[in-house]
Design an enzyme around this catalytic site. Structure first.
Site, short mmCIF file in Angstrom:
data_model
loop_
_atom_site.label_atom_id
_atom_site.label_comp_id
_atom_site.label_asym_id
_atom_site.label_seq_id
_atom_site.Cartn_x
_atom_site.Cartn_y
_atom_site.Cartn_z
N ASN A 1 -0.33 -2.37 21.48
CA ASN A 1 -1.16 -2.25 20.25
C ASN A 1 -1.75 -3.76 19.79
O ASN A 1 -1.02 -4.64 19.79
CB ASN A 1 -0.25 -1.75 19.35
CG ASN A 1 -0.80 -1.73 18.02
OD1 ASN A 1 -2.01 -1.71 17.47
ND2 ASN A 1 0.23 -1.62 16.85
N GLU A 2 -3.05 -3.95 19.48
CA GLU A 2 -3.76 -5.34 19.23
C GLU A 2 -4.37 -5.08 17.84
O GLU A 2 -5.16 -5.96 17.53
CB GLU A 2 -4.62 -5.64 20.18
CG GLU A 2 -3.73 -5.92 21.60
CD GLU A 2 -4.92 -6.60 22.60
OE1 GLU A 2 -5.91 -7.02 22.49
OE2 GLU A 2 -4.34 -6.39 23.74
#
Length: 296
Positions: A152-153
């Site tokens: 997750n960015e």
């Protein structure tokens, strides 16, 4: 030689991402290479896509199967062409893990609630892991992947703790094999996208020590970031040093093999209780760039 050649015998491992780039490097190429211990399939890129099902973006796969189309799950892919290769990898004792997320331009793995997180954990469990619902929609048929990697960015970790707990609860339902859950946070500590309370529940955390300026490998803040991450995730969770296999894709922070080896030796010298090894992004660029690790 982008990864350390010494110390692997003492349990230090090398994980690598495959699938997001040019497919001239096949999954079999990666699995048959004794340098690599774990393969992360990149990516399950969107949690909610057509028909409410996830979207896959694994480079060399075609579109959805007939059954997936019929269910409206047109973001899924027919992965039957990879089944033999995944089995080959697993037969060599190399886990094949589904990485969820990626660069935000190409993905959407944001959650708006704990309930959504639990829903995704159940959907992915059934489609890729040990679950038995939606059998006809499974991209890899009866092959069970070995776990999930959280990439997750988005800078928003909403729902990720609930999702992680649900994955772990689901893993307990299938005692026939070991499942793993890992993450790939950015090196600035801590990472809002992969909160520490999530990281503390994982098997290992492969921190991206690139694309982040000061905490990149060989930069001034690297050692401090390594120590912070090691302490923050807890001694029961392994820490992997994530590195670029090439500077070709506009990524920032690529270092040559000698520099990476020095950095890994620097980490070894810290005598951290949870140092696990190294991670490379990405298999195709590693081959193209001659950056495969030295053999033991």
């Amino acid at each position: 030689q982008a990864a350390p050649d010494e110390g692997r015998a003492s349990g230090h491992k090398l994980t690598v991402y495959w699938g997001a780039e040019d497919d001239t490097t096949t999954l079999d190429d990666v699995c048959n290479d004794s340098s690599y211990d774990v393969v992360n399939l990149a990516f399950l890129s969107h949690f909610f896509s057509a028909g409410g099902y996830p979207k896959m973006s694994i480079g060399n796969l075609d579109g959805p199967s007939q059954a997936q189309k019929k269910a409206g799950a047109t973001g899924l892919q027919d992965g039957s062409s990879l089944v033999k290769s995944i089995k080959n990898c697993q037969s060599k004792g190399k886990p094949v893990i589904l990485s969820m997320g990626g660069a935000t331009d190409y993905s959407d793995v944001q959650l708006n609630s704990d309930a959504q997180g639990q829903q995704i954990a159940n959907t992915v469990w059934n489609l890729f892991l040990g679950g038995t619902d939606h059998k006809e929609l499974r991209p890899f048929g009866d092959v069970k992947l070995d776990g999930v990697d959280l990439d997750n960015e988005t800078n928003d970790g909403t729902g990720y703790l609930a999702m992680t707990k649900q994955f772990k609860a689901n893993f307990q339902k299938d005692t026939s094999k070991k499942y793993y859950i890992t993450a790939a946070p950015q090196c600035p500590y801590p990472d809002q996208s992969e909160p520490l309370d999530v990281c503390q529940l994982l098997d290992w955390v492969q921190v991206q020590f690139y694309n982040n300026g000061n905490c990149n490998i060989a930069q001034r803040g690297f050692a401090k970031a390594v120590k912070n991450w090691s302490k923050g995730i807890g001694s029961g969770v392994q820490l992997y040093i994530g590195a670029l296999a090439s500077g070709a894709d506009g990524d920032e922070g690529y270092v040559h093999a000698a520099t990476l080896n020095r950095a890994v030796n620097q980490v070894k010298a810290m005598n951290l209780p949870n140092f696990g090894g190294a991670m490379l992004w990405e298999a195709h660029s590693a081959v193209k760039n001659g950056q495969l690790p030295e053999e033991d």
